[in-house]
Design a protein around this motif. Structure first.
Motif, PDB file in Angstrom:
ATOM      1  N   UNK A   1       4.084   7.298   2.700  1.00  0.00           N
ATOM      2  CA  UNK A   1       4.267   6.080   3.485  1.00  0.00           C
ATOM      3  C   UNK A   1       3.941   4.855   2.648  1.00  0.00           C
TER       4      UNK A   1
ATOM      5  N   UNK B   1       0.839  -1.199   0.000  1.00  0.00           N
ATOM      6  CA  UNK B   1       0.000   0.000   0.000  1.00  0.00           C
ATOM      7  C   UNK B   1       0.872   1.247   0.000  1.00  0.00           C
TER       8      UNK B   1
ATOM      9  N   UNK C   1      -8.970  -9.621   5.353  1.00  0.00           N
ATOM     10  CA  UNK C   1      -9.820  -9.767   6.523  1.00  0.00           C
ATOM     11  C   UNK C   1      -9.831  -8.501   7.323  1.00  0.00           C
ATOM     12  N   UNK C   2     -10.765  -8.363   8.241  1.00  0.00           N
ATOM     13  CA  UNK C   2     -10.861  -7.119   9.011  1.00  0.00           C
ATOM     14  C   UNK C   2      -9.674  -6.866   9.925  1.00  0.00           C
ATOM     15  N   UNK C   3      -8.860  -7.874  10.195  1.00  0.00           N
ATOM     16  CA  UNK C   3      -7.673  -7.618  11.003  1.00  0.00           C
ATOM     17  C   UNK C   3      -6.572  -6.971  10.179  1.00  0.00           C
ATOM     18  N   UNK C   4      -6.404  -7.389   8.943  1.00  0.00           N
ATOM     19  CA  UNK C   4      -5.596  -6.697   7.943  1.00  0.00           C
ATOM     20  C   UNK C   4      -4.438  -5.907   8.535  1.00  0.00           C
ATOM     21  N   UNK C   5      -3.517  -6.556   9.227  1.00  0.00           N
ATOM     22  CA  UNK C   5      -2.433  -5.810   9.852  1.00  0.00           C
ATOM     23  C   UNK C   5      -1.441  -5.352   8.801  1.00  0.00           C
ATOM     24  N   UNK C   6      -1.291  -4.047   8.708  1.00  0.00           N
ATOM     25  CA  UNK C   6      -0.331  -3.462   7.777  1.00  0.00           C
ATOM     26  C   UNK C   6       0.890  -2.979   8.555  1.00  0.00           C
TER      27      UNK C   6
ATOM     28  N   UNK D   1       4.072  -0.515   8.419  1.00  0.00           N
ATOM     29  CA  UNK D   1       4.456   0.707   7.729  1.00  0.00           C
ATOM     30  C   UNK D   1       5.968   0.920   7.730  1.00  0.00           C
ATOM     31  N   UNK D   2       6.438   1.507   6.649  1.00  0.00           N
ATOM     32  CA  UNK D   2       7.804   1.990   6.595  1.00  0.00           C
ATOM     33  C   UNK D   2       7.900   3.370   7.236  1.00  0.00           C
TER      34      UNK D   2
ATOM     35  N   UNK E   1      -3.196   0.314  -3.828  1.00  0.00           N
ATOM     36  CA  UNK E   1      -2.996  -0.996  -3.209  1.00  0.00           C
ATOM     37  C   UNK E   1      -2.628  -1.998  -4.301  1.00  0.00           C
TER      38      UNK E   1
END
Lengths: 115, 116
Positions: free
Chosen positions: B91, B33, B100-105, B107-108, B48
């Motif tokens: 970013x 992303x 899924x709703x947890x969708x942990x991204x 980040x740099x 995305x």
């Protein structure tokens, strides 16, 4: 366009105080996430809440998701200088043809905890 | 393990110039992303990628912005004819393939772009 309203925008408190920040929206989200961002860094995920009414605790931080899954709050007990940072909430919603759980961020709450 | 890295960390350019911003995601993360964070704002979604293809580019503000991910790993955000209003922190984030709703991204640290 920011769909999530965070309040307060700025908060300066003394070490040991308690505080609550709010995240409100007119939209329903699949889930809501809270991030903390420090200067020169990207946001770091603290927690994800999924179920309406859900409460999650992370040490001195308590997160709550509203019953209607439109709003959330973050409560910090006995704040410490190390809690200083920008706290961002992000609503998660399915978009983009069904494969993208898109994050929509609020503007953030800039917290300063003074020793 | 290595997190998301972005280069350069800072970029100063003149109005009208072309810039490229690079993102190296976490190894094995197929979702990538790009976000833009202006001063006093939260990050705003730009684009995305799922693998090599742009699955959702609805956040790109206009046709001066373009992003590629030719081999499904490194991504480059390209901005043509830069304008002063493009000044922001860009970013990049990556996540595992599963949706899924947890969708942990993850980040740099971002690239701070300043257009003079």
């Amino acid at each position: 366009t920011q769909l999530l309203e965070q309040s307060p925008q700025f908060l300066s408190i003394q070490e040991g105080e308690n505080l609550t920040v709010y995240c409100n929206s007119s939209s329903v989200f699949s889930s809501l996430q809270w991030y903390r961002q420090e200067p020169g860094e990207g946001p770091v995920l603290l927690v994800t809440v999924v179920t309406g009414g859900e409460v999650k605790k992370l040490k001195r931080l308590t997160f709550q998701f509203g019953d209607a899954r439109k709003d959330s709050s973050l409560h910090i007990t006995a704040a410490q200088p190390g809690d200083t940072g920008l706290y961002l909430c992000a609503g998660v919603k399915l978009a983009g043809g069904g494969s993208n759980y898109k994050l929509t961020f609020g503007k953030g709450t800039l917290l300063t905890v003074n020793p | 393990g290595a997190g998301v890295s972005q280069t350069p960390s800072n970029k100063v350019t003149e109005k009208g110039k072309y810039v490229e911003l690079r993102c190296d995601p976490i190894s094995g993360h197929t979702a990538l992303y790009w976000y833009r964070q202006s001063l006093g704002q939260g990050p705003e979604f730009l684009i995305y990628f799922q693998g090599t293809g742009a699955a959702d580019d609805s956040g790109l503000p206009n046709d001066r912005f373009f992003a590629v991910r030719p081999e499904g790993s490194v991504s480059t955000l390209k901005i043509q004819r830069t304008e002063r209003g493009d000044s922001a922190v860009y970013l990049c984030a990556s996540s595992l393939a599963r949706a899924g709703p947890y969708n942990e991204q993850f980040f740099g640290p971002g690239t701070r772009l300043t257009v003079l």
